[in-house]
Design a protein around this motif. Structure first.
Motif, short mmCIF file in Angstrom:
data_model
loop_
_atom_site.label_atom_id
_atom_site.label_comp_id
_atom_site.label_asym_id
_atom_site.label_seq_id
_atom_site.Cartn_x
_atom_site.Cartn_y
_atom_site.Cartn_z
N GLY A 135 2.61 6.26 -7.00
CA GLY A 135 1.62 7.18 -7.55
C GLY A 135 2.05 8.63 -7.42
N ILE A 136 2.64 8.97 -6.28
CA ILE A 136 3.14 10.33 -6.08
C ILE A 136 4.27 10.64 -7.05
N LEU A 181 1.41 3.97 -3.00
CA LEU A 181 1.21 5.39 -2.77
C LEU A 181 2.42 6.19 -3.23
N THR A 229 0.83 -1.20 0.00
CA THR A 229 0.00 0.00 0.00
C THR A 229 0.87 1.25 0.00
N VAL A 230 1.87 1.27 0.86
CA VAL A 230 2.78 2.42 0.92
C VAL A 230 3.60 2.52 -0.36
#
Length: 58
Positions: free
Chosen positions: A11-12, A8, A4-5
């Motif tokens: 995506g950033i 994230l 999940t991290v």
């Protein structure tokens, strides 16, 4: 670090590359991220390439 991290952060990074570097930078970051993911999965032993190379079959 869980997926999940990692998702994230990916995506950033892709968002920043698209916003500041344009579409070409977005594609470069996307391709290099995918190569890094495959290398990480291979190093962790979660990716088995023997099916693609034909080894291991008799």
């Amino acid at each position: 670090m869980n997926f999940t991290v990692l998702g994230l952060l990916s995506g950033i990074a892709l968002g920043l590359a698209g916003a500041f570097g344009g579409f070409t930078a977005f594609l470069i970051v996307l391709v290099l991220g995918a190569v890094g993911l495959l290398a990480g999965l291979l190093a962790d032993g979660k990716l088995d390439l023997s099916q693609l190379t034909g080894r291991g079959r008799r």
